[in-house]
Design a protein around this motif. Structure first.
Motif, PDB file in Angstrom:
ATOM      1  N   HIS A  11       0.795  -1.226   0.000  1.00 26.78           N
ATOM      2  CA  HIS A  11       0.000   0.000   0.000  1.00 26.78           C
ATOM      3  C   HIS A  11       0.829   1.280   0.000  1.00 26.78           C
ATOM      4  O   HIS A  11       0.464   2.247  -0.661  1.00 26.78           O
ATOM      5  N   PHE A  12       1.914   1.310   0.739  1.00 23.39           N
ATOM      6  CA  PHE A  12       2.597   2.583   0.968  1.00 23.39           C
ATOM      7  C   PHE A  12       3.775   2.833   0.028  1.00 23.39           C
ATOM      8  O   PHE A  12       4.010   3.966  -0.377  1.00 23.39           O
ATOM      9  N   ARG A  13       4.490   1.801  -0.333  1.00 23.81           N
ATOM     10  CA  ARG A  13       5.675   1.999  -1.168  1.00 23.81           C
ATOM     11  C   ARG A  13       5.338   2.213  -2.639  1.00 23.81           C
ATOM     12  O   ARG A  13       6.210   2.549  -3.436  1.00 23.81           O
ATOM     13  N   ILE A  14       4.089   2.045  -2.982  1.00 24.35           N
ATOM     14  CA  ILE A  14       3.691   2.154  -4.387  1.00 24.35           C
ATOM     15  C   ILE A  14       3.952   3.550  -4.950  1.00 24.35           C
ATOM     16  O   ILE A  14       4.215   3.711  -6.138  1.00 24.35           O
ATOM     17  N   MET A  15       3.916   4.577  -4.089  1.00 21.21           N
ATOM     18  CA  MET A  15       4.086   5.944  -4.578  1.00 21.21           C
ATOM     19  C   MET A  15       5.517   6.245  -5.031  1.00 21.21           C
ATOM     20  O   MET A  15       5.757   7.263  -5.667  1.00 21.21           O
ATOM     21  N   LYS A  16       6.471   5.379  -4.699  1.00 22.71           N
ATOM     22  CA  LYS A  16       7.831   5.604  -5.189  1.00 22.71           C
ATOM     23  C   LYS A  16       8.282   4.519  -6.164  1.00 22.71           C
ATOM     24  O   LYS A  16       9.453   4.479  -6.549  1.00 22.71           O
ATOM     25  N   ASP A  17       7.353   3.681  -6.584  1.00 31.72           N
ATOM     26  CA  ASP A  17       7.658   2.642  -7.563  1.00 31.72           C
ATOM     27  C   ASP A  17       7.952   3.290  -8.924  1.00 31.72           C
ATOM     28  O   ASP A  17       7.168   4.101  -9.421  1.00 31.72           O
ATOM     29  N   LYS A  18       9.069   2.940  -9.541  1.00 29.01           N
ATOM     30  CA  LYS A  18       9.485   3.575 -10.797  1.00 29.01           C
ATOM     31  C   LYS A  18       8.482   3.334 -11.920  1.00 29.01           C
ATOM     32  O   LYS A  18       8.200   4.234 -12.720  1.00 29.01           O
ATOM     33  N   VAL A  19       7.945   2.116 -11.992  1.00 27.67           N
ATOM     34  CA  VAL A  19       6.962   1.803 -13.034  1.00 27.67           C
ATOM     35  C   VAL A  19       5.712   2.657 -12.854  1.00 27.67           C
ATOM     36  O   VAL A  19       5.138   3.175 -13.825  1.00 27.67           O
ATOM     37  N   VAL A  20       5.295   2.824 -11.607  1.00 30.06           N
ATOM     38  CA  VAL A  20       4.111   3.636 -11.311  1.00 30.06           C
ATOM     39  C   VAL A  20       4.351   5.091 -11.699  1.00 30.06           C
ATOM     40  O   VAL A  20       3.509   5.724 -12.352  1.00 30.06           O
ATOM     41  N   ILE A  21       5.493   5.630 -11.310  1.00 29.71           N
ATOM     42  CA  ILE A  21       5.792   7.034 -11.616  1.00 29.71           C
ATOM     43  C   ILE A  21       5.838   7.262 -13.124  1.00 29.71           C
ATOM     44  O   ILE A  21       5.285   8.246 -13.639  1.00 29.71           O
ATOM     45  N   GLU A  22       6.463   6.351 -13.853  1.00 29.17           N
ATOM     46  CA  GLU A  22       6.526   6.482 -15.313  1.00 29.17           C
ATOM     47  C   GLU A  22       5.132   6.423 -15.933  1.00 29.17           C
ATOM     48  O   GLU A  22       4.816   7.184 -16.861  1.00 29.17           O
ATOM     49  N   LYS A  23       4.290   5.535 -15.420  1.00 31.73           N
ATOM     50  CA  LYS A  23       2.923   5.419 -15.937  1.00 31.73           C
ATOM     51  C   LYS A  23       2.130   6.687 -15.665  1.00 31.73           C
ATOM     52  O   LYS A  23       1.380   7.170 -16.536  1.00 31.73           O
ATOM     53  N   VAL A  24       2.282   7.240 -14.468  1.00 28.34           N
ATOM     54  CA  VAL A  24       1.564   8.470 -14.113  1.00 28.34           C
ATOM     55  C   VAL A  24       1.993   9.619 -15.017  1.00 28.34           C
ATOM     56  O   VAL A  24       1.152  10.362 -15.547  1.00 28.34           O
ATOM     57  N   LEU A  25       3.294   9.770 -15.230  1.00 26.32           N
ATOM     58  CA  LEU A  25       3.786  10.852 -16.093  1.00 26.32           C
ATOM     59  C   LEU A  25       3.273  10.696 -17.517  1.00 26.32           C
ATOM     60  O   LEU A  25       2.856  11.673 -18.158  1.00 26.32           O
ATOM     61  N   ASP A  26       3.294   9.476 -18.020  1.00 27.99           N
ATOM     62  CA  ASP A  26       2.793   9.218 -19.372  1.00 27.99           C
ATOM     63  C   ASP A  26       1.306   9.548 -19.466  1.00 27.99           C
ATOM     64  O   ASP A  26       0.848  10.143 -20.445  1.00 27.99           O
ATOM     65  N   PHE A  27       0.550   9.200 -18.435  1.00 27.05           N
ATOM     66  CA  PHE A  27      -0.886   9.463 -18.408  1.00 27.05           C
ATOM     67  C   PHE A  27      -1.164  10.966 -18.355  1.00 27.05           C
ATOM     68  O   PHE A  27      -2.056  11.469 -19.055  1.00 27.05           O
ATOM     69  N   LEU A  28      -0.415  11.694 -17.558  1.00 28.41           N
ATOM     70  CA  LEU A  28      -0.638  13.138 -17.436  1.00 28.41           C
ATOM     71  C   LEU A  28      -0.307  13.866 -18.727  1.00 28.41           C
ATOM     72  O   LEU A  28      -0.909  14.895 -19.046  1.00 28.41           O
ATOM     73  N   ASN A  29       0.629  13.333 -19.468  1.00 25.47           N
ATOM     74  CA  ASN A  29       1.053  13.991 -20.711  1.00 25.47           C
ATOM     75  C   ASN A  29       0.147  13.660 -21.886  1.00 25.47           C
ATOM     76  O   ASN A  29       0.352  14.147 -22.978  1.00 25.47           O
TER      77      ASN A  29
END
Length: 288
Positions: free
Chosen positions: A270-288
């Motif tokens: 639950h908590f470490r997901i916010m610093k997962d590299k795959v998650v961060i890359e997916k979020v950036l791609d989604f925002l763009n």
């Protein structure tokens, strides 16, 4: 599914509520709500303070509830400077200062990140809080901050964001829900079961919520509002090893929302997901 176990510090409270439940259901309900609305105290490490020191720190005075005129002081933060703002919402017991990796990536990608400590959290005022107050506060923050490109909510922050976008006349281009709760009645029920709260007390709890907060608990459930979240695009990110935001429940929610993008990972919960590299890359791609 991993079975949740009460920590030792709460076992005495659970026993007290169980003993009081049948003879004094109203008192037990009041004690339960007091306990349930008191977030855990946090000690911030040096890494948290580094994130804070990099921010522009401020304050907001906001009304505490839509039905009350008194105000509460919130600690606010911003990182970077851009016309494209991202509002970051932490979860219960959390802090924006937990999300160093996400903040760094967003700022490096040209976004301004704005956030705040929820009531009774971090450096904001208050001792107790609840989802009703969080939604009211978030709506006011959006009104003062102006248009945002995206909202990213973790855990209860994700449910807060989605319900606010259902209820208020606010639309955002992007909503990201990470390890987000999708039903307040569901996590109340889990706590009732964990504390072995008898049905007569459950009834009193929900009556007190309605009386004190002017809110029917059953309505705080995203399953009731298919296709009503006012975001142009939505991304749900979750971890199959999460024992807080249950993957099974999130899967059911996604079946109602065929238009939602989703990323399911096999990570550290639950908590470490916010610093997962795959998650961060997916979020950036989604925002763009």
């Amino acid at each position: 599914m991993q079975k949740q176990v009460l920590p030792t510090s709460l076992k005495v409270s659970a026993l007290l509520l169980s003993v009081l439940g049948k003879p004094f259901p109203g008192l037990a309900a009041s004690l339960f709500l007091r306990l349930y609305s008191t977030p855990p105290k946090r000690k911030f490490r040096s890494t948290h303070m580094e994130v804070k020191n990099e921010a522009k720190v401020g304050e907001m005075q906001l009304s505490i509830y839509p039905f009350r005129g008194d105000q509460i002081r919130l600690a606010t933060y911003s990182w970077g400077q851009s016309d494209k703002k991202v509002l970051l919402l932490h979860g219960w017991g959390g802090s924006p200062l937990d999300f160093k990796h996400m903040i760094t990536a967003l700022v490096s990608s040209g976004y301004e990140v704005i956030s705040f400590d929820a009531p009774a959290h971090g450096f904001s005022a208050g001792k107790r809080t609840n989802l009703i107050q969080w939604m009211h506060v978030m709506h006011q923050v959006l009104q003062q901050a102006g248009p945002v490109h995206a909202i990213i909510g973790h855990s209860l922050g994700g449910l807060n964001a989605a319900l606010t976008l259902v209820r208020q006349e606010v639309t955002v281009p992007r909503l990201v829900m990470i390890s987000a709760a999708v039903s307040a009645p569901s996590f109340f029920k889990e706590t009732y079961d964990l504390f072995r709260i008898p049905p007569v007390v459950v009834e009193k709890v929900e009556q007190q919520i309605l009386k004190q907060l002017h809110q029917d608990l059953k309505e705080l459930d995203l399953f009731l509002y298919p296709q009503q979240i006012k975001a142009e695009k939505i991304l749900v990110v979750y971890d199959e090893n999460d024992t807080v935001a249950k993957p099974e429940e999130i899967n059911m929610f996604l079946q109602q929302y065929s238009s939602i993008s989703a990323l399911r990972i096999n990570g550290d919960g639950h908590f470490r997901i916010m610093k997962d590299k795959v998650v961060i890359e997916k979020v950036l791609d989604f925002l763009n």
